[in-house]
Design a protein around this motif. Structure first.
Motif, PDB file in Angstrom:
ATOM      1  N   PHE A  67       4.610   2.547  -2.213  1.00 58.77           N
ATOM      2  CA  PHE A  67       4.143   2.965  -3.526  1.00 58.77           C
ATOM      3  C   PHE A  67       5.025   4.147  -3.924  1.00 58.77           C
ATOM      4  CE2 PHE A  67       0.684   5.567  -5.817  1.00 58.77           C
ATOM      5  CZ  PHE A  67       1.045   5.058  -7.052  1.00 58.77           C
ATOM      6  N   ARG A  68       5.748   4.000  -5.024  1.00 55.62           N
ATOM      7  CA  ARG A  68       6.733   5.007  -5.418  1.00 55.62           C
ATOM      8  C   ARG A  68       6.561   5.395  -6.880  1.00 55.62           C
ATOM      9  NH1 ARG A  68      12.083   6.530  -3.638  1.00 55.62           N
ATOM     10  NH2 ARG A  68      11.726   5.199  -1.813  1.00 55.62           N
ATOM     11  N   PHE A  93       5.311   6.575  -0.717  1.00 54.87           N
ATOM     12  CA  PHE A  93       4.456   6.471   0.466  1.00 54.87           C
ATOM     13  C   PHE A  93       4.569   5.065   1.052  1.00 54.87           C
ATOM     14  CE2 PHE A  93       2.705   9.583  -2.417  1.00 54.87           C
ATOM     15  CZ  PHE A  93       2.345  10.644  -1.591  1.00 54.87           C
ATOM     16  N   ASP A  94       4.647   4.996   2.370  1.00 50.47           N
ATOM     17  CA  ASP A  94       4.633   3.726   3.091  1.00 50.47           C
ATOM     18  C   ASP A  94       3.172   3.354   3.330  1.00 50.47           C
ATOM     19  OD1 ASP A  94       4.727   1.608   4.809  1.00 50.47           O
ATOM     20  OD2 ASP A  94       5.884   2.605   6.377  1.00 50.47           O
ATOM     21  N   LEU A  95       2.702   2.303   2.650  1.00 50.04           N
ATOM     22  CA  LEU A  95       1.288   1.938   2.736  1.00 50.04           C
ATOM     23  C   LEU A  95       1.041   0.739   3.646  1.00 50.04           C
ATOM     24  CD1 LEU A  95       0.200   2.393  -1.000  1.00 50.04           C
ATOM     25  CD2 LEU A  95       0.345   4.083   0.841  1.00 50.04           C
ATOM     26  N   SER A  96       2.017   0.414   4.482  1.00 53.27           N
ATOM     27  CA  SER A  96       1.860  -0.737   5.359  1.00 53.27           C
ATOM     28  C   SER A  96       1.017  -0.435   6.594  1.00 53.27           C
ATOM     29  CB  SER A  96       3.236  -1.256   5.802  1.00 53.27           C
ATOM     30  OG  SER A  96       3.928  -0.256   6.549  1.00 53.27           O
ATOM     31  N   GLY A 102       3.879  15.939 -19.758  1.00 55.58           N
ATOM     32  CA  GLY A 102       5.013  15.605 -20.598  1.00 55.58           C
ATOM     33  C   GLY A 102       6.195  14.976 -19.886  1.00 55.58           C
ATOM     34  N   CYS A 103       6.133  14.837 -18.552  1.00 55.14           N
ATOM     35  CA  CYS A 103       7.257  14.241 -17.831  1.00 55.14           C
ATOM     36  C   CYS A 103       7.317  12.737 -18.088  1.00 55.14           C
ATOM     37  CB  CYS A 103       7.143  14.515 -16.333  1.00 55.14           C
ATOM     38  SG  CYS A 103       5.826  13.612 -15.502  1.00 55.14           S
ATOM     39  N   ASN A 104       8.481  12.148 -17.885  1.00 53.03           N
ATOM     40  CA  ASN A 104       8.663  10.708 -18.041  1.00 53.03           C
ATOM     41  C   ASN A 104       8.798  10.075 -16.663  1.00 53.03           C
ATOM     42  OD1 ASN A 104       8.752  10.719 -20.958  1.00 53.03           O
ATOM     43  ND2 ASN A 104      10.753  11.687 -20.765  1.00 53.03           N
ATOM     44  N   PHE A 105       8.082   8.989 -16.445  1.00 53.02           N
ATOM     45  CA  PHE A 105       8.008   8.401 -15.107  1.00 53.02           C
ATOM     46  C   PHE A 105       7.753   6.906 -15.183  1.00 53.02           C
ATOM     47  CE2 PHE A 105       3.706   8.996 -16.409  1.00 53.02           C
ATOM     48  CZ  PHE A 105       2.994   7.971 -15.809  1.00 53.02           C
ATOM     49  N   LYS A 106       7.865   6.249 -14.039  1.00 53.74           N
ATOM     50  CA  LYS A 106       7.462   4.854 -13.888  1.00 53.74           C
ATOM     51  C   LYS A 106       6.972   4.635 -12.466  1.00 53.74           C
ATOM     52  CE  LYS A 106      11.434   3.288 -15.117  1.00 53.74           C
ATOM     53  NZ  LYS A 106      12.383   2.263 -15.584  1.00 53.74           N
ATOM     54  N   PHE A 107       6.152   3.624 -12.273  1.00 55.62           N
ATOM     55  CA  PHE A 107       5.649   3.258 -10.957  1.00 55.62           C
ATOM     56  C   PHE A 107       6.467   2.085 -10.407  1.00 55.62           C
ATOM     57  CE2 PHE A 107       0.996   4.716 -11.769  1.00 55.62           C
ATOM     58  CZ  PHE A 107       1.366   6.010 -11.491  1.00 55.62           C
ATOM     59  N   PRO A 154      10.327  -7.949   0.814  1.00 57.07           N
ATOM     60  CA  PRO A 154       9.254  -7.551  -0.108  1.00 57.07           C
ATOM     61  C   PRO A 154       9.595  -7.849  -1.571  1.00 57.07           C
ATOM     62  CG  PRO A 154       9.742  -5.791   1.465  1.00 57.07           C
ATOM     63  CD  PRO A 154      10.840  -6.803   1.602  1.00 57.07           C
ATOM     64  N   HIS A 155       8.578  -8.194  -2.318  1.00 51.27           N
ATOM     65  CA  HIS A 155       8.697  -8.297  -3.762  1.00 51.27           C
ATOM     66  C   HIS A 155       8.618  -6.874  -4.322  1.00 51.27           C
ATOM     67  CE1 HIS A 155       8.122 -12.648  -3.611  1.00 51.27           C
ATOM     68  NE2 HIS A 155       7.088 -12.448  -2.812  1.00 51.27           N
ATOM     69  N   VAL A 156       9.326  -6.606  -5.397  1.00 50.74           N
ATOM     70  CA  VAL A 156       9.325  -5.275  -5.999  1.00 50.74           C
ATOM     71  C   VAL A 156       8.893  -5.396  -7.454  1.00 50.74           C
ATOM     72  CG1 VAL A 156      10.667  -3.207  -6.540  1.00 50.74           C
ATOM     73  CG2 VAL A 156      11.182  -4.527  -4.476  1.00 50.74           C
ATOM     74  N   PHE A 157       7.846  -4.672  -7.802  1.00 51.25           N
ATOM     75  CA  PHE A 157       7.311  -4.700  -9.155  1.00 51.25           C
ATOM     76  C   PHE A 157       7.417  -3.297  -9.756  1.00 51.25           C
ATOM     77  CE2 PHE A 157       3.612  -4.344 -12.053  1.00 51.25           C
ATOM     78  CZ  PHE A 157       4.009  -5.296 -12.990  1.00 51.25           C
ATOM     79  N   THR A 158       8.198  -3.165 -10.832  1.00 47.32           N
ATOM     80  CA  THR A 158       8.417  -1.870 -11.473  1.00 47.32           C
ATOM     81  C   THR A 158       7.839  -1.898 -12.881  1.00 47.32           C
ATOM     82  OG1 THR A 158      10.496  -1.623 -10.247  1.00 47.32           O
ATOM     83  CG2 THR A 158      10.142  -0.150 -12.133  1.00 47.32           C
ATOM     84  N   PHE A 159       7.042  -0.906 -13.227  1.00 48.24           N
ATOM     85  CA  PHE A 159       6.505  -0.874 -14.583  1.00 48.24           C
ATOM     86  C   PHE A 159       6.417   0.549 -15.113  1.00 48.24           C
ATOM     87  CE2 PHE A 159       2.174   0.220 -13.078  1.00 48.24           C
ATOM     88  CZ  PHE A 159       2.250  -0.220 -11.780  1.00 48.24           C
ATOM     89  N   PRO A 160       6.845   0.740 -16.356  1.00 49.11           N
ATOM     90  CA  PRO A 160       7.426  -0.300 -17.198  1.00 49.11           C
ATOM     91  C   PRO A 160       8.800  -0.713 -16.692  1.00 49.11           C
ATOM     92  CG  PRO A 160       7.655   1.832 -18.256  1.00 49.11           C
ATOM     93  CD  PRO A 160       6.817   2.057 -17.040  1.00 49.11           C
ATOM     94  N   ARG A 161       9.160  -1.954 -16.957  1.00 51.77           N
ATOM     95  CA  ARG A 161      10.458  -2.440 -16.483  1.00 51.77           C
ATOM     96  C   ARG A 161      11.586  -1.726 -17.212  1.00 51.77           C
ATOM     97  NH1 ARG A 161      12.842  -8.571 -17.001  1.00 51.77           N
ATOM     98  NH2 ARG A 161      14.569  -8.326 -15.558  1.00 51.77           N
TER      99      ARG A 161
END
Length: 273
Positions: free
Chosen positions: A142-143, A156-159, A177-182, A224-231
């Motif tokens: 989870f990043r 974090f390594d959640l395995s 006010g920071c800009n980020f993505k998960f 692993p599959h990687v899901f980034t949002f927003p893309r």
């Protein structure tokens, strides 16, 4: 041309047409899966550019929107309570998630076999993830990625239990006010997971919000599959005195049948810039 030659020519033309159609459907399905999941279904990397921003929403899921409108207590849609119908996603009761069963069905149809193999990816070649792990889905990382290069990623390594405990204890911190993505990395084991949903519940005091995002169906694989949002683009962390403070969040992965595959909790602290 003899009748036999005409028949062979017609059969070959039909086979070629079917093959082309299968290829078109495969490409269309791949594009739709990527579009629907915002970058899921493959090793989608985080955008490194600096395109447009989304304002006042955690991960584009409206987590803080209800806080603006006022307190909301309960009433959030739970996995299995018809969420898949609201998303327009339905799974046939006769469908199988077993890769061997999927490949065996209509095995004599070359075009269909190729189409299914393209959708299943590595699983079609026998890669079913980690067979020694009984879990069907394992969140490997989870990043949180920040646009500002001076702000290092939080990950974090959640395995394993140690990583889950570290996230729960340490939590996430952001400046208003920071800009980020998960970015979420997860491995699927054993068999296909259909209609995977990411559900986030965030709470501060008595005010709570719940949101869910359909991210698609995933075949098993070691990688692993990687899901980034927003893309594309970034989310903007809300700013202002009313948004500063500590929030409690819980993230859940559930499939279209309502089966919960993973869940973890953490604190989110929004501080003054």
């Amino acid at each position: 041309m003899s009748a036999l030659e005409e028949t062979d020519a017609a059969s070959e033309a039909e086979r070629v047409a079917n093959q082309q159609k299968a290829d078109e459907l495969s490409e269309q399905a791949r594009k739709e899966m990527i579009a629907d999941s915002g970058g899921g279904g493959g090793a989608a990397a985080a955008s490194t550019g600096k395109p447009g921003r989304r304002a006042s929403a955690l991960a584009g899921m409206g987590i803080f929107d209800d806080l603006k409108a006022g307190p909301t207590m309960g009433g959030a849609e739970e996995p299995g309570d018809g969420a898949e119908e609201s998303e327009g996603y339905q799974v046939s009761a006769k469908s199988s998630n077993n890769v061997a069963d999927i490949l065996a069905a209509d095995a004599d149809d070359e075009s269909l076999a190729k189409y299914k193999a393209s959708l299943l990816g590595a699983a079609a070649g026998g890669d079913l993830g980690d067979s020694s792990d009984s879990r069907k889905l394992v969140v490997t990382e989870f990043r949180v990625i920040f646009e500002d290069d001076k702000s290092p990623d939080q990950f974090f390594d959640l395995s394993n239990d140690a990583g889950l405990e570290e996230l729960k204890t340490k939590g996430l911190t952001m400046k208003e006010g920071c800009n980020f993505k998960f970015q979420l990395s997860f491995r699927v084991n054993h068999e296909l997971i259909e209609g995977l949903k990411f559900i986030n519940k965030t709470k501060r005091a008595v005010i709570g919000t719940s949101d869910e995002l359909m991210i698609g169906s995933y075949a098993p694989a070691t990688q692993p599959h990687v899901f980034t949002f927003p893309r594309y683009g970034w989310n903007e962390c809300p700013k202002g005195m009313m948004y500063r403070g500590k929030y409690t969040s819980t993230d859940t992965f559930a499939d279209s049948a309502g089966v919960q595959h993973a869940e973890y909790s953490y604190n989110l602290v929004i501080g003054k810039k």
